[in-house]
Scaffold this motif. Structure first.
Motif, PDB file in Angstrom:
ATOM      1  N   ASP A  62       0.928  -1.381  -0.161  1.00 39.57           N
ATOM      2  CA  ASP A  62      -0.092  -0.057   0.124  1.00 39.57           C
ATOM      3  C   ASP A  62       0.874   1.258   0.063  1.00 39.57           C
ATOM      4  OD1 ASP A  62       1.179   0.047   2.126  1.00 39.57           O
ATOM      5  OD2 ASP A  62      -0.514   0.055   3.652  1.00 39.57           O
ATOM      6  N   VAL A  63       2.111   0.994  -0.746  1.00 34.54           N
ATOM      7  CA  VAL A  63       3.053   2.261  -0.784  1.00 34.54           C
ATOM      8  C   VAL A  63       3.175   2.572  -2.279  1.00 34.54           C
ATOM      9  CG1 VAL A  63       5.382   2.940  -0.485  1.00 34.54           C
ATOM     10  CG2 VAL A  63       3.927   2.133   1.455  1.00 34.54           C
ATOM     11  N   LEU A  64       3.270   3.846  -2.459  1.00 34.22           N
ATOM     12  CA  LEU A  64       3.490   4.400  -3.867  1.00 34.22           C
ATOM     13  C   LEU A  64       4.913   4.509  -3.864  1.00 34.22           C
ATOM     14  CD1 LEU A  64       2.460   5.194  -6.777  1.00 34.22           C
ATOM     15  CD2 LEU A  64       2.334   7.386  -6.003  1.00 34.22           C
ATOM     16  N   VAL A  65       5.814   3.822  -4.662  1.00 30.40           N
ATOM     17  CA  VAL A  65       7.243   3.972  -4.848  1.00 30.40           C
ATOM     18  C   VAL A  65       7.479   5.000  -5.610  1.00 30.40           C
ATOM     19  CG1 VAL A  65       9.549   3.003  -4.806  1.00 30.40           C
ATOM     20  CG2 VAL A  65       7.740   1.676  -4.027  1.00 30.40           C
ATOM     21  N   PHE A  66       8.001   6.197  -5.653  1.00 34.57           N
ATOM     22  CA  PHE A  66       8.186   7.331  -6.739  1.00 34.57           C
ATOM     23  C   PHE A  66       9.750   7.494  -6.678  1.00 34.57           C
ATOM     24  CE2 PHE A  66       8.305  12.092  -7.311  1.00 34.57           C
ATOM     25  CZ  PHE A  66       8.576  12.126  -8.528  1.00 34.57           C
ATOM     26  N   ASP A  67      10.260   6.956  -7.933  1.00 42.76           N
ATOM     27  CA  ASP A  67      11.806   7.090  -8.116  1.00 42.76           C
ATOM     28  C   ASP A  67      11.865   8.446  -8.811  1.00 42.76           C
ATOM     29  OD1 ASP A  67      14.507   7.092  -8.956  1.00 42.76           O
ATOM     30  OD2 ASP A  67      14.230   5.230 -10.073  1.00 42.76           O
ATOM     31  N   VAL A  68      12.508   9.566  -8.064  1.00 42.22           N
ATOM     32  CA  VAL A  68      12.553  10.997  -8.581  1.00 42.22           C
ATOM     33  C   VAL A  68      13.596  10.807  -9.828  1.00 42.22           C
ATOM     34  CG1 VAL A  68      13.325  13.334  -8.139  1.00 42.22           C
ATOM     35  CG2 VAL A  68      12.134  11.706  -6.471  1.00 42.22           C
ATOM     36  N   ARG A  98      21.812   6.714  -4.999  1.00 42.01           N
ATOM     37  CA  ARG A  98      20.692   6.409  -5.810  1.00 42.01           C
ATOM     38  C   ARG A  98      19.559   6.292  -4.731  1.00 42.01           C
ATOM     39  NH1 ARG A  98      17.180   6.766  -8.695  1.00 42.01           N
ATOM     40  NH2 ARG A  98      16.922   5.885 -10.777  1.00 42.01           N
ATOM     41  N   GLU A  99      19.613   5.692  -3.599  1.00 36.84           N
ATOM     42  CA  GLU A  99      18.607   5.499  -2.680  1.00 36.84           C
ATOM     43  C   GLU A  99      17.960   6.719  -2.590  1.00 36.84           C
ATOM     44  OE1 GLU A  99      21.825   4.385  -1.888  1.00 36.84           O
ATOM     45  OE2 GLU A  99      21.614   2.864  -3.320  1.00 36.84           O
ATOM     46  N   HIS A 100      18.953   7.779  -2.148  1.00 39.41           N
ATOM     47  CA  HIS A 100      18.288   9.299  -1.745  1.00 39.41           C
ATOM     48  C   HIS A 100      17.171   9.719  -2.806  1.00 39.41           C
ATOM     49  CE1 HIS A 100      22.215  10.284   0.086  1.00 39.41           C
ATOM     50  NE2 HIS A 100      21.550   9.403   0.555  1.00 39.41           N
ATOM     51  N   LEU A 101      17.032   9.052  -3.868  1.00 37.48           N
ATOM     52  CA  LEU A 101      15.700   9.447  -4.878  1.00 37.48           C
ATOM     53  C   LEU A 101      14.773   8.722  -4.923  1.00 37.48           C
ATOM     54  CD1 LEU A 101      18.499  10.532  -7.716  1.00 37.48           C
ATOM     55  CD2 LEU A 101      17.027  11.970  -6.757  1.00 37.48           C
ATOM     56  N   ILE A 102      14.910   7.465  -4.199  1.00 34.81           N
ATOM     57  CA  ILE A 102      13.655   6.520  -4.128  1.00 34.81           C
ATOM     58  C   ILE A 102      12.709   7.112  -3.032  1.00 34.81           C
ATOM     59  CG2 ILE A 102      12.899   4.253  -4.193  1.00 34.81           C
ATOM     60  CD1 ILE A 102      14.965   4.548  -6.271  1.00 34.81           C
ATOM     61  N   LYS A 103      11.589   7.582  -3.426  1.00 35.64           N
ATOM     62  CA  LYS A 103      10.807   7.825  -2.249  1.00 35.64           C
ATOM     63  C   LYS A 103       9.658   7.125  -2.189  1.00 35.64           C
ATOM     64  CE  LYS A 103      13.111  11.438  -1.930  1.00 35.64           C
ATOM     65  NZ  LYS A 103      14.119  11.938  -0.840  1.00 35.64           N
TER      66      LYS A 103
ATOM     67  N   ASP D 130      29.153   8.448  -8.268  1.00 33.42           N
ATOM     68  CA  ASP D 130      29.038   9.104  -7.020  1.00 33.42           C
ATOM     69  C   ASP D 130      27.949  10.221  -6.931  1.00 33.42           C
ATOM     70  OD1 ASP D 130      32.388   9.280  -8.028  1.00 33.42           O
ATOM     71  OD2 ASP D 130      31.668   8.200  -6.310  1.00 33.42           O
ATOM     72  N   VAL D 131      27.568  10.605  -8.084  1.00 36.42           N
ATOM     73  CA  VAL D 131      26.385  11.807  -7.876  1.00 36.42           C
ATOM     74  C   VAL D 131      25.469  11.553  -9.124  1.00 36.42           C
ATOM     75  CG1 VAL D 131      25.726  14.307  -7.997  1.00 36.42           C
ATOM     76  CG2 VAL D 131      27.733  13.496  -6.811  1.00 36.42           C
ATOM     77  N   TRP D 132      23.958  11.649  -8.493  1.00 33.89           N
ATOM     78  CA  TRP D 132      23.129  11.426  -9.607  1.00 33.89           C
ATOM     79  C   TRP D 132      22.441  12.696  -9.838  1.00 33.89           C
ATOM     80  CZ3 TRP D 132      22.874   6.108 -11.149  1.00 33.89           C
ATOM     81  CH2 TRP D 132      23.785   5.299 -10.410  1.00 33.89           C
ATOM     82  N   GLN D 157      20.450  17.898  -0.733  1.00 30.20           N
ATOM     83  CA  GLN D 157      19.345  18.264  -0.038  1.00 30.20           C
ATOM     84  C   GLN D 157      18.103  17.323  -0.659  1.00 30.20           C
ATOM     85  OE1 GLN D 157      19.400  22.212  -1.487  1.00 30.20           O
ATOM     86  NE2 GLN D 157      17.696  21.876  -3.167  1.00 30.20           N
ATOM     87  N   VAL D 158      18.297  16.603  -1.550  1.00 28.48           N
ATOM     88  CA  VAL D 158      16.947  15.803  -2.276  1.00 28.48           C
ATOM     89  C   VAL D 158      16.690  14.714  -0.950  1.00 28.48           C
ATOM     90  CG1 VAL D 158      18.234  14.121  -3.411  1.00 28.48           C
ATOM     91  CG2 VAL D 158      15.942  14.623  -4.115  1.00 28.48           C
ATOM     92  N   LYS D 159      17.762  14.214  -0.410  1.00 28.98           N
ATOM     93  CA  LYS D 159      17.689  13.246   0.454  1.00 28.98           C
ATOM     94  C   LYS D 159      16.576  13.496   1.583  1.00 28.98           C
ATOM     95  CE  LYS D 159      21.407  13.019   3.667  1.00 28.98           C
ATOM     96  NZ  LYS D 159      21.697  14.449   3.626  1.00 28.98           N
ATOM     97  N   ASP D 160      16.507  14.802   1.866  1.00 23.15           N
ATOM     98  CA  ASP D 160      15.417  15.179   2.890  1.00 23.15           C
ATOM     99  C   ASP D 160      14.120  15.418   2.495  1.00 23.15           C
ATOM    100  OD1 ASP D 160      17.834  15.033   4.528  1.00 23.15           O
ATOM    101  OD2 ASP D 160      18.176  16.932   4.161  1.00 23.15           O
ATOM    102  N   LEU D 161      13.784  15.492   1.298  1.00 29.10           N
ATOM    103  CA  LEU D 161      12.537  15.705   0.579  1.00 29.10           C
ATOM    104  C   LEU D 161      11.820  14.420   0.505  1.00 29.10           C
ATOM    105  CD1 LEU D 161      13.527  17.971  -2.448  1.00 29.10           C
ATOM    106  CD2 LEU D 161      12.682  18.996  -0.151  1.00 29.10           C
ATOM    107  N   ASP D 162      10.307  14.576   0.617  1.00 30.64           N
ATOM    108  CA  ASP D 162       9.916  13.255   0.829  1.00 30.64           C
ATOM    109  C   ASP D 162       8.699  13.224  -0.242  1.00 30.64           C
ATOM    110  OD1 ASP D 162       7.983  15.120   1.702  1.00 30.64           O
ATOM    111  OD2 ASP D 162       7.771  14.018   3.803  1.00 30.64           O
ATOM    112  N   PHE D 163       8.530  14.299  -1.044  1.00 29.18           N
ATOM    113  CA  PHE D 163       7.693  14.622  -2.210  1.00 29.18           C
ATOM    114  C   PHE D 163       6.130  14.163  -1.866  1.00 29.18           C
ATOM    115  CE2 PHE D 163      10.151  15.803  -5.646  1.00 29.18           C
ATOM    116  CZ  PHE D 163      11.446  15.547  -5.109  1.00 29.18           C
ATOM    117  N   ALA D 164       5.767  14.484  -0.461  1.00 31.47           N
ATOM    118  CA  ALA D 164       4.388  14.161  -0.167  1.00 31.47           C
ATOM    119  C   ALA D 164       3.823  15.352   0.764  1.00 31.47           C
ATOM    120  CB  ALA D 164       4.326  12.981   0.701  1.00 31.47           C
ATOM    121  N   LEU D 165       2.647  15.808  -0.123  1.00 29.20           N
ATOM    122  CA  LEU D 165       1.983  17.150   0.566  1.00 29.20           C
ATOM    123  C   LEU D 165       1.585  17.174   1.750  1.00 29.20           C
ATOM    124  CD1 LEU D 165       0.632  19.000  -2.463  1.00 29.20           C
ATOM    125  CD2 LEU D 165       2.597  19.732  -0.828  1.00 29.20           C
ATOM    126  N   ASN D 166       1.057  17.953   2.790  1.00 34.34           N
ATOM    127  CA  ASN D 166       0.710  18.119   4.257  1.00 34.34           C
ATOM    128  C   ASN D 166       1.171  16.870   4.988  1.00 34.34           C
ATOM    129  OD1 ASN D 166      -1.189  16.123   3.462  1.00 34.34           O
ATOM    130  ND2 ASN D 166      -2.536  17.497   2.245  1.00 34.34           N
TER     131      ASN D 166
END
Lengths: 112, 527, 671, 170
Positions: A62-68, A98-103, D130-132, D157-166
């Motif tokens: 029940d999780v939406l995996v979003f690969d930025v 790469r994991e930092h981009l998988i939300k 190393d960097v994406w 800084q992207v590792k702290d964003l979670d792309f989910a509102l409220n």
């Protein structure tokens, strides 16, 4: 000028600070979407996963995996479900792993 | 490309051409399809080639019934009858492993013959040694192809790039200078003058046509845009037009206006980028900076108007998807184009710059016609062909573009053609912008509820991308999925003129200048 | 001590070596013995030459003779000292080289016998005391060299090359006889030292005629342009030690002849005589090196390089004569000394290069630059020796070529001392031409060494080359000689200065060598340098970067990666510069001289724009052979056709000819 | 940043440790070599614009260099076409250690193309990245931020964003 050179020699590369101030043109850039978990029902999430052409969205239970990283900001998911996805306005997305981009976004408010 | 009434000038010329084949071609509108038995294909090619204003735009093959192996191959020739404002497709079914040679009659078809041999295993009669196009040298019979691998591959089928006598091959590429696409040059030189030059583009072949099979047009559009990023609008317009032609769709006028504006904006930023590349290759750093300022502001206009710097996502099947910010267009574009005008005016009065361009990389009109070149490269050599004028689609039938042509055929002529086209594009955007332009989609059949599935069909689409006429041909099955998609961006045609233009040079440093003046992409031809 | 007996000993050794070779040349031991004896003779000649330099002219000795030939007189002059020493050195080097180079066989014995006799004849030329001895020895040397070149008579180009040598040699010989006849007639003696003493008797036009005839005659042998044509034809076909001897010494005999006439027999003379010689030398040098740059065959390349160096020596002699005409005796002697020093240097490194060319030809079976490559890794010792020879011939510091060319240039730069602006300009113009030649020589020898030795092997033979059983001692000795001539230049110049006092009567030594190993070019306020200290300095300076590298190189693990090639699949040997493409810039700049004819075959000429094999050939037109020699040859052939009817074969006709000849002779006598 | 240390082990460094090692190694200016493994040419255009007056990476101490021998950072675009892999591997090996690899654009990060007989679908398998930098194409501003993250002068800084509102950010 000599002072600056000395500082450079001592501290290694001395260049202008970046960014001096936010660049106004950034607002125009297409950016990956941000999702509204409470509007995300399971079948809406499935529709979003189907519409994404670069397979940036996936389901894990029940999780939406979003690969930025895989997202091309093409806007098809925003067009599909305007109420559940909108522009994030984030374009500085460089990641050192790469994991930092998988939300992982939990559907309809349930804890992840 | 629909929405064009029959009854054109020169109809009679075309009529006797067609009746010459004893029957009328089927398919109304600007595209006529003729099926010609393989036996008298050469006679047909000779007669069509003799027709005034006829130009062989493309040759490609497809499996008749893809799922049975060993199925016969259909050979299709796409002719641009520019004088009659019509495209003519001749279809012939090839049973065995060979077909009558086309490049003996129309030399421009040679590269396509090589590609057909690689992808479908059928070889033109006459045993002329072929060149490698898309597959790497170590590609075995199991390498994925559109059709089947050639039954047995004789050793001498690919011409060896052997250099003999007092010359040597200077290897350049595939990893070349910074931020430039991977492409291998084989510069054969005698130490001072350039004796020969050949190109290998198989390093970037991603097999887009192979990948599109079985996809719906909507999914396929995502990859068509990304075959040649700098030609996204041109190629996706051609592909969308092909799908619309096969489905019989009629995009709403405001969507076509939006597409035209996007195409002209794409032409603008490409010509600005070509100017910057020309300055870089001649070492004129100030000119390069000025052109890059203009380029960046044009890209920002694209982002402001359509939401993407390189205009991805503007064209959609049946119309246009992105919403168009006309206010931003009217406010930002003049400033951005003014930068380009100032840079161009300064460059045209810099003698040291012009000396490097004059009589460099000369391409004669005969060579352009023989090889079937298109776009600014052909127009600079004196071939005044432009798909917007010769095969106008909405809205170019009302807003007729004026074709800029030169005849010197050198780098300076190409530069002048690009600048004139940029001015013409700004004028067109101004006029089209005044009419209603915005997003809108004609619903494809079967997509909406209760519409009957369309019977299997195929269609040809074209558009004048910034590098020249970009063609696309699509065959859909009854489920609306793609069975065969043929993408022919303008880069595919124009790279074969590049070694002719370089061969007249005796200095190595002129080659980057010529490449910048062509301003082609390797991604477009390697697709 | 008197050098003549030592020379006689050397001559005897060579005679014996010839005898051994002729009798038992077909066994390896026989060859080795003959070469050993020949080497001894060489050593003796070397010693004799040096002593001739130092002890001045010896007495004239009558070594018998016969009624037919007249009295044979010998005299060891100090002018000939350098040449005798060089002859000895080359003989020793060849003696070390020949046993491993030649396969035992009947013709090998014959060849070595002829070789030793040719060396003997050359010695005879250098020690000839009177005109008859000189001419007899000269003709014997020419014929023996002809047999030398004919090592493999069955091949057509060998016969052609040898015939070019003999034909031009004979034409030159006629001119030399004429020159000597004039001198002998005017001075009423056949003895060279007496001719020299009575030089004032030969006056005006006869003096000029004699000198010009000598210049032409010896020019044929030396290889002055346009008389040089036999060199590039004969050298490639002769065996390596044969062509080394041809280039190393035989051409030097031509130079000896010019020096003999210019400085000993007819010392004075008008200024334009020197200028003409200098001009001939400069033109020869420039054209020689330009043609060398366009050659693909190693030996033809080295032959043209010989022509270039002969040009440099003759320019030095010409400039010397010009300075004498303007009363600059010091510069006159200095330039003669510099020219002779260059003779020694060129004899050394050119013989080395020819011997190494022989090794390359044996190891890879080809002499074509574009079929070699990468030999440095496969033949390390040969490549180091060839590198030393190449440094020498390209006149790069610190080796001997640089020292002698520096001396010649310093002499030429002092043209202003002649007082006449026109002549000063002409001399500096000659210096300019030599400058151009020097630059092109470095360019040519970077190509001459780089293409065969560096880079990747271009053919399988080049890849499979190995120097296991190849001769090394001969070239190594010559390389050591090069270094010795460079580092020991002050010693060598002191000996030569002593010789100059006897030849020109000018004491050069205090001005030339002020001590502490420095060399001053004839006038103290001009310039000077020390070859010895230069060598030491260069070695010290080159040590610094090595130390920096050793100190600064990264301690951590280092990776070895192949050369960056743009990411291509694999680097093909065809992707390197070849000999002709490396010299393409000069072909473009000097196309008026080369008149290249280009033939291109391209698959991409096909209208359809396909690409495929390319073949590009560019051939230079041989100007002298086509526009000078061929018309002359055709003229003679036409003349022969015209005269042929005389031999109609009818006996009565022949009797009538005899009667007519006697009648005409009687009428002339009756006048 | 994983760098081939003397022992040859790929040692993953935490971001803090990354900043120190990078500062020590790249104290001086950083030279960039780009590598197109099958891109659609728009990423290349954005990288070219880094040298344009609007962005000008020289002011930040970055310089482009065509020779991998002199390069410290490899900017890779494109989905790594299999036919190109030998050339890519050669370019990477030709660069001296320590080196940084930056994968640029959605193709290189495994987005647009999936692994199939023509492409590897991303560059992760060929180089230790190393960097994406995501984006299709990533704008010059995103590229500059990526480069500065690569040399540790900006944080990831992207590792702290979670792309989910409220959702209360963690």
């Amino acid at each position: 000028m000599p002072l600056w050179t000395l500082r450079g020699l001592r501290r290694g590369v001395v260049t202008t600070r970046y960014p001096a101030r936010p660049d106004p043109s950034a607002v125009l850039l297409p950016t990956p979407p941000v999702f509204r978990p409470d509007a995300l029902t399971s079948d809406l999430a499935d529709r979003l996963v189907a519409v994404c052409p670069s397979r940036a969205l996936g389901r894990d239970g029940d999780v939406l995996v979003f690969d930025v990283g895989a997202c091309t900001a093409c806007g098809r998911c925003r067009a599909e479900a305007p109420q559940a996805a909108e522009d994030s306005g984030e374009f500085e997305l460089a990641a050192t792993a790469r994991e930092h981009l998988i939300k992982r976004i939990a559907l309809d408010g349930s804890p992840r | 490309m629909t929405a064009l009434q029959p009854g054109l000038a020169g109809e009679s010329g075309l009529r006797d051409l067609l009746t010459g084949f004893g029957r009328d071609g089927h398919g109304g509108g600007p595209v006529t399809t003729l099926s010609v038995p393989v036996a008298d294909l050469q006679a047909a090619v000779r007669r069509i080639a003799a027709h005034p204003g006829a130009r062989l735009a493309d040759v490609f093959a497809s499996l008749e019934n893809p799922d049975t192996d060993g199925s016969p191959v259909t050979l299709r020739l796409v002719w641009g009858l520019d004088a009659d404002r019509r495209y003519l497709i001749t279809e012939s079914l090839v049973e065995g492993d060979s077909y009558p040679s086309l490049s003996d009659i129309v030399p421009g078809a040679f590269t396509e013959e090589c590609e057909i041999y690689e992808q479908f295993g059928i070889r033109a009669a006459g045993g002329k040694p072929l060149n490698r196009v898309a597959l790497p040298p170590w590609a075995g019979p199991d390498w994925p192809r559109l059709g089947r691998a050639p039954a047995e591959q004789p050793k001498d089928v690919h011409a060896p790039h052997h250099v003999g006598g007092h010359a040597f091959e200077f290897p350049f590429g595939p990893v070349r200078q910074v931020a430039v696409e991977s492409l291998y040059y084989g510069l054969v030189t005698s130490g001072e003058e350039l004796v020969d030059l050949y190109l290998f583009t198989w390093h970037k072949h991603r097999g887009v046509e192979w990948r599109l099979r079985g996809m719906t047009p909507g999914e396929a559009l995502f990859y068509v845009e990304r075959t040649e990023g700098l030609g996204a609008v041109g190629n996706s317009w051609a592909f969308a037009a092909a799908v619309e032609a096969s489905l019989g769709l009629e995009p709403p006028p405001q969507a076509m206006a939006a597409r035209a504006i996007a195409l002209e904006l794409e032409r603008l930023y490409n010509h600005a980028a070509a100017t910057a590349a020309l300055c870089q290759s001649t070492g004129l750093v100030i000119g390069q900076a000025a052109a890059e300022i203009a380029l960046e502001r044009l890209l920002r206009v694209n982002a402001a108007v359509f939401g993407h710097r390189y205009l991805f996502g503007v064209v959609d099947i049946g119309g246009a998807r992105a919403d168009l910010d006309a206010a931003a267009l009217r406010s930002d574009l003049p400033g951005a184009y003014g930068e380009l005008q100032r840079a161009a005016a300064a460059l045209l009065s810099t003698n040291s710059f012009l000396d490097r361009l004059e009589a460099t990389g000369v391409l004669t009109e005969e060579a352009a016609r023989r090889l079937g070149l298109v776009g600014p490269v052909a127009r600079a050599a004196g071939l005044a062909i432009d798909a917007r004028a010769d095969h106008p689609a909405r809205p170019y039938d009302q807003f007729r573009p004026e074709v800029a042509a030169q005849d010197a055929g050198d780098v300076l002529a190409r530069f002048r053609v690009m600048l004139a086209e940029a001015a013409e594009s700004v004028r067109l955007i101004g006029e089209i912008g005044r009419t209603a332009a915005g997003p809108g989609l004609a619903l494809p059949p079967g997509a909406g509820p209760g519409q009957p599935a369309q019977p299997a069909n195929s269609g040809l689409g074209w558009a004048e991308s910034s590098r020249g006429e970009s063609l696309a041909w699509v065959a859909l099955d009854d489920g609306g999925r793609i069975t065969r998609a043929r993408l022919r961006p303008a880069s595919v045609r124009n790279w074969r003129g590049f070694d002719d233009a370089c061969r007249s040079q005796n200095v190595f440093t002129d080659i980057p200048i010529i490449e910048a003046s062509f301003w082609l992409t390797v991604a477009g031809t390697a697709r | 001590m008197n050098p003549l007996p030592v020379m006689a000993g050397a001559a005897a050794a060579w005679g014996l070596a010839a005898l051994i070779a002729l009798t038992c040349g077909s066994t390896r031991a026989g060859i080795r013995a003959s070469c050993a004896v020949s080497g001894l003779g060489g050593a003796a000649a070397l010693a004799a030459g040096v002593s001739a330099l130092l002890s001045g002219n010896s007495r004239v000795v009558t070594a018998g003779g016969s009624v037919v030939v007249g009295t044979l007189q010998l005299q060891a002059t100090s002018l000939a000292g350098v040449f005798v020493a060089l002859l000895g050195l080359i003989a020793v080097a060849t003696a070390l080289y020949a046993p491993r180079y030649h396969e035992p066989g009947h013709t090998t014995g014959l060849y070595l016998g002829v070789f030793n006799l040719a060396v003997l004849a050359s010695l005879a030329v250098l020690v000839a005391g009177n005109v008859v001895t000189f001419l007899v020895a000269w003709e014997t040397m020419a014929l023996l060299c002809y047999l030398l070149i004919l090592r493999r008579p069955r091949r057509s180009e060998v016969a052609a090359g040898a015939f070019w040598f003999l034909a031009l040699s004979e034409v030159g010989f006629v001119a030399i006889i004429a020159a000597f006849v004039i001198l002998a007639a005017k001075t009423h003696t056949m003895q060279l030292d007496l001719i020299a003493a009575r030089a004032h008797l030969v006056s005006g036009d006869w003096r000029v005629a004699a000198y010009l005839l000598a210049l032409t005659g010896f020019g044929f042998k030396a290889g002055l342009v346009p008389l040089h044509v036999w060199l590039p034809e004969a050298h490639p076909v002769a065996p390596a030690d044969g062509s080394a001897f041809l280039s190393g010494l035989i051409t030097k005999l031509g130079v000896y002849g010019i020096a003999l006439f210019g400085f000993v027999l007819l010392p004075g003379g008008p200024a334009w005589r020197g200028i003409l010689t200098m001009a001939a030398g400069a033109v020869t040098a420039a054209i020689g090196i330009l043609y060398a740059l366009n050659e693909r065959d190693i030996k033809r390349f080295l032959a043209f390089s010989t022509i270039e160096n002969i040009g440099i020596i003759v320019t030095a002699f010409g400039a010397a004569m010009t300075f004498l005409a303007y009363g600059q005796r010091l510069l006159w002697a200095f330039l003669l000394l510099a020219g002779l020093y260059h003779v020694a240097n060129h004899g050394t490194y050119k013989t080395l290069l020819f011997q190494e060319a022989g090794v390359i030809e044996h190891v890879t079976g080809t002499r074509d630059f574009d079929r070699l490559g990468g030999l440095a890794h496969r033949m390390p010792r040969s490549s180091v020796i060839t590198f030393l020879g190449t440094l020498g011939i390209a006149a790069l510091p610190p080796l001997n070529g640089f020292v002698s060319e520096w001396l010649i240039f310093q002499g030429l730069f002092q043209g202003f001392r002649t007082g006449s602006h026109l002549v000063a300009i002409l001399i500096v113009l000659a210096a300019g031409t030599l400058g151009l030649t020097g630059g092109l020589a470095v360019y040519a020898f970077v190509r001459g060494y780089g293409i065969p030795f560096l880079g990747m092997p271009r053919t399988r033979q080049a890849a499979a080359a190995s120097e296991s059983r190849q001769p090394q001692a001969g070239p190594a000795l010559l390389a050591a000689a090069c270094v010795a001539l460079a580092v020991g230049a002050p010693v060598m110049l002191a000996g030569l200065a002593r010789a100059m006092r006897t030849v020109t009567g000018v004491t050069l030594r205090p001005v030339l060598l002020p001590g502490n190993l420095t060399v001053i070019p004839a006038h103290t306020n001009f310039s000077g340098f020390s070859p010895t200290w230069l060598t030491v300095f260069l070695l010290a300076v080159s040590a610094v970067p090595v130390l920096i590298y050793l100190a600064g190189r990264p301690r951590g693990g280092s990776r070895i990666e192949p050369v960056w090639d743009g990411g291509i699949v694999e680097f093909k040997p065809r992707m390197q510069y070849s000999a002709m493409t490396f010299s393409a810039p000069t072909r473009v700049m000097f196309d008026a001289l080369y008149r290249p004819s280009v033939s291109v075959h391209r698959a991409s000429d096909d209208p359809a724009g396909s690409s495929g094999p390319v073949h590009y050939e560019s051939e230079a037109t041989p100007i002298f052979e086509r526009y000078l020699y061929r018309p002359v040859i055709r003229a003679f052939e036409w003349l022969a056709d015209v005269v042929r009817p005389i031999q109609s074969g009818d006996v009565n006709l022949y009797l009538f000819y005899v009667f007519a000849a006697v009648l005409v002779a009687y009428l002339i006598a009756a006048l | 940043m994983t760098s081939q240390s003397a022992t040859g082990l790929n040692v993953p460094a935490t971001s803090e440790e990354l900043r120190r090692t990078v500062a020590r190694m790249f104290g001086r200016s950083l030279h960039i070599r780009t590598l197109d493994t099958g891109s659609c040419a728009s990423c290349e255009q954005e990288i070219r614009l880094l040298a344009a007056p609007h962005y000008d990476l020289h002011r930040l101490g970055f310089f482009f260099t065509p020779a991998p021998r002199h390069a410290d950072l490899l900017m890779v675009t494109g989905p790594m076409v299999r036919a190109f892999e030998t050339a890519a591997r050669k370019t990477y090996d030709a660069m001296p250690d320590p080196k940084v690899v930056v994968a640029t654009g959605a193709c290189a990060l495994g987005g647009v193309y999936q692994p199939d007989p023509f492409t590897h679908g991303g560059v992760g398998g060929t180089f230790p990245v190393d960097v994406w930098i995501p984006g299709c194409p990533p704008s010059p501003l995103a590229l500059l931020q990526g480069l500065l993250v690569a040399v540790g002068r900006l944080a990831d800084q992207v590792k702290d964003l979670d792309f989910a509102l409220n959702r209360t950010p963690r």
